[in-house]
Design an enzyme around this catalytic site. Structure first.
Site, short mmCIF file in Angstrom:
data_model
loop_
_atom_site.label_atom_id
_atom_site.label_comp_id
_atom_site.label_asym_id
_atom_site.label_seq_id
_atom_site.Cartn_x
_atom_site.Cartn_y
_atom_site.Cartn_z
CE1 TYR B 139 -9.55 -17.23 7.48
CE2 TYR B 139 -7.31 -16.45 7.79
CZ TYR B 139 -8.22 -17.18 7.08
OH TYR B 139 -7.81 -17.87 5.97
CE LYS B 167 -11.53 -16.13 4.46
NZ LYS B 167 -10.28 -16.81 4.10
#
Lengths: 318, 318, 318, 318
Positions: B139, B167
């Site tokens: 992330y 992400k």
């Protein structure tokens, strides 16, 4: 430096957490470190601060650290504890877990990870303070939380009795003087401690009531001498101690390729190992300890600053 | 967009956490939200992300959220969960606590609070991945953790099978294209999802396999239509949807005096209340909900973008 | 992409400034570069931009560059010029010095060095615009001036006729889409050009009217093909060109130990030397040119992206 | 504080540039200001620094300022001049333009606008120093140029005789102490001046040889008293003066909606107008002067710090 009789002032080192080679809390080293600090004359101990690697411990390890520290200190000086986490509910969770230990207060940062504005920060401190009878210290450390606690906010929280003091690690000496002036103008409801090891002398002139020096783990007696000299108004002595301590602080610049606590706390741990107080210089994962040439340079600085004789310290990790 | 058959691609909204007026998880609203997303055609759900207010929940609340979400989704689409915390041991603590839930993977950020260098970040991901059989998503969210995950690191972790995807919420569109090119050159071991709601179209051109749009809580069907159009190569349709969704995103700029999730997540929650899906727009403390004129402006935008008829939504919170 | 008939759109490369080995303007190389761009089909030329090393030239050199460029271009396409300096009076000084050249407009940044707020920035653009009949372009380049031009300010300046367009080098793709949407909603008074070489495709989807790619000095034809494809709605072609140009952009990451223009402009100059267009890759002082292994890697990338045959380019600097 | 006999130490205020209401240099006010400083006992004057609004002047205005200042000072104390510009050639252009004035040295920042690395910065200082016989001061001001001059670079430039001293406005008190220690260890080739008005006392403890306080335009005598007390080792007096000057510095926080020099220099100019020394508080464009309630609050602070009696100052701008 007018402060309430019960206030924590003077030298309050942020306690390092010694580890065994396999990463467990090293109790014998912890006892030696606490003995080293008390012998040096410190006025208190700050457990689970940034220098204590608080960010790296899971909840069980945090509890184990507090148990070990409070057990070892055993009431000889006040112990305050960091309850460092992202937002209000998580900080409160740490406060509740720590209430069973013999602590003189909690140290709380601004919220982090999620961006918050001044209103949320104000609410954050008030809600944390509401769940405990113990004093709350505001910990101003933008390098970690990426928010500077503004002086007006701190002054308001102090005036309202929400916080009892500030540990300033902001690096903003201009802001610190404004805070100190505002606190004095308000009748000194707060005690103000600086966390910047190499400019404590200037912070004393600006109005600091004490210091929280990570380097104070290595040379507590030096910081205590500096504090006593400041109280006595012997500024030449203050400066002389500070200059020597600044020279000692050069140990944190010796590792190459390391940043943040892997360099700073890593150097403190390495120095304490070389001084025979720690058994290892093991760091919390994902950090690795300082190795190679940097160790020799750290020993050299310890020698230049009077902490290590040429023949000393070899036994501890031989 | 060549990806392994089992990979999670497409639209994977970061699930909001609806609360009752007194701050408890609002299960009926959560069920309506999950129904809204599934009806919209989403390909997966990301629980305990930044939009899910993960930073604000203590451990008990995190578990309660995962229990409620996995129970409500009930296997209809894959659910991945954020295990967001400062450093390795704390992240591992969250992974272990989440293993009992029906999850398709974990989402892990760079370490934060304490500064860490590239070596420590590499170690961090490897040590977290080592404690679970489930896939790990990196992330990349520097606005929260203040470290940008460098493309070479991500590509190495992908090639080594440590992470299954990224992400990207870095806001660095140049870096994203380099990452996508590097991933393709390596045989596409990773799937790449973008978190930037208003430039998903450009990310698709650059090579994104899908999106994780916070705004997708409000209009999942719009993001799904955009994804299908991108897969079909109908770029005019992609752009048309994106432009409308960018217009919808203006809801986050309506509150005054709010920053971070208090503005963004706050606007999403307010919109969902106006749409009759949430019962309240309550935020995790220390945040306060959006009130006053901003609510009317948010309703207006919902109307302009086709989500709210003039007569609609009043019942839910009347 | 509705724009006034006279507006400058399409591909407008920020012209490099070729130097002889002893640092003088290299006119033959400049003529070859201009020929290379015109042959590639560019729609205009931007002289004295960041890629033109404007910050490094004293006033005499700036004048010499404008004289050489306008003389060489000789009206074949419009030339706009950067009038880059710290604050209003200095920018106006540059405007006045440039009025004697055949220019289609000026490019102006936010004030820098001294911090200025939104009111001062607004005044700055209005006062500069007031001293010339020629169009003003706002140049949004926070990496150099450390201020992001806010969309509402740009939209207001555009609506008031103060600026004719924006060259966006902010790296804020979310902000760019908001700007494009706001400009459309206002009837498109401004033309919007992106300066980010590797995500021009996404900028076109978002509403860009063209690009100002530094890399367009090296491969103007590629950027022109991408622009034509975007106008034709052939997005697969847009993406294919952009992917190849992104691969070509990797040349800027080949030098080691260089940052900023010493790496980026340095790579462009080195590529143009290898292509036989420049005689040297000399940089403005205090920068030094790229040497060593990086040159070979740049040649390799030129080969991979179809710009350099194995046998080509050796003559120019042999 | 061992320094060469000819070195400039002590209090060297960065001279403000008074303007008439229509923006011209206000010679009578400049004469009054210089008289005010000399009467206060300053050791030198720094013209065309940030406080002198150097960034706002075109070349003609810079020359006019130097002519007016050197003419007014007329050799009573040394005058050094800022040659502030983006990169090497532009700085050299300013040096050459200033050689005809009676100046004791030049003040040079790191390059800015274009990003430069350590090698370029080193080259920059050496090339500027090479074109003049006069001493060069390094001006460390990251808030303006967005580069911090690293201590090792400054120490090397000092040891090589490239620079004669440093004006530190970095706000990095830890770095300043390292610089001072390194300079002492090298035999004090440089003199070190601090630019931070409210923490000069701490800088003296750390090893500063003097100060360059913008606020010293308003109260030169206070800074001179502080310097003399520091030389005498009377630190209580140092602190008392500094605390009063810090209180006076609060004038810069009185304007609302202003940032940077519009607030800081604006407050200094307003104070000098209220003290009857300046005729106006006009600022360089695009800045506007301080008006409204802030003026009254500035007067109040001038009164509280002993600079303004209740009945004083009204005449100058009535």
């Amino acid at each position: 430096m007018t402060t309430p009789a019960t206030a924590l002032t003077g030298v309050v080192p942020p306690l390092l957490t010694p580890l065994t080679a396999d990463g467990e809390i090293d109790l014998p080293s912890l006892e030696r470190l606490v003995g080293h600090l008390l012998e040096g004359g410190v006025d208190g101990i700050f457990a689970l601060g940034s220098s204590g690697e608080v960010a790296f411990w899971d909840d069980a390890r945090r509890a184990a650290v507090l148990e070990a520290v409070t057990g070892t200190v055993a009431g000889q000086v006040p112990v305050i504890a960091g309850v460092i986490d992202m937002q209000t509910d998580r900080v409160i969770q740490h406060v509740r877990a720590a209430e069973r230990f013999d602590l003189a207060g909690y140290v709380v940062t601004a919220p982090f990870y999620a961006i918050t504005g001044p209103e949320e920060i104000d609410t954050h401190f008030r809600e944390v303070a509401a769940v405990t009878e113990r004093p709350i210290w505001a910990y101003d450390i933008p390098v970690c939380v990426h928010t500077k606690l503004p002086a007006p906010l701190l002054l308001r929280l102090g005036a309202d009795g929400v916080i009892t003091g500030v540990k300033d690690s902001s690096g903003d000496d201009v802001g610190f003087r404004r805070l100190a002036a505002g606190n004095r103008a308000a009748g000194s409801p707060m005690t103000l401690l600086t966390g910047h090891e190499v400019v404590v002398d200037g912070a004393y002139l600006a109005g600091a009531d004490g210091s929280v020096p990570g380097l104070g783990n290595v040379d507590p007696a030096g910081y205590v001498r500096m504090h006593r000299a400041a109280q006595a108004g012997d500024w030449e002595q203050v400066r002389t101690e500070q200059d020597r301590l600044a020279q000692l602080f050069e140990i944190v610049f010796q590792p190459t390729g390391k940043v943040g606590p892997a360099a700073g706390v890593g150097a403190f741990k390495t120095a304490l190992r070389e001084l025979g107080i720690f058994s290892t210089n093991t760091m919390a994962r994902p950090m690795s300890p300082i190795e190679g040439d940097a160790v020799g340079r750290i020993r050299e600085i310890l020698g230049q600053t009077g902490l290590l004789a040429a023949s000393q310290g070899a036994g501890a990790h031989a």
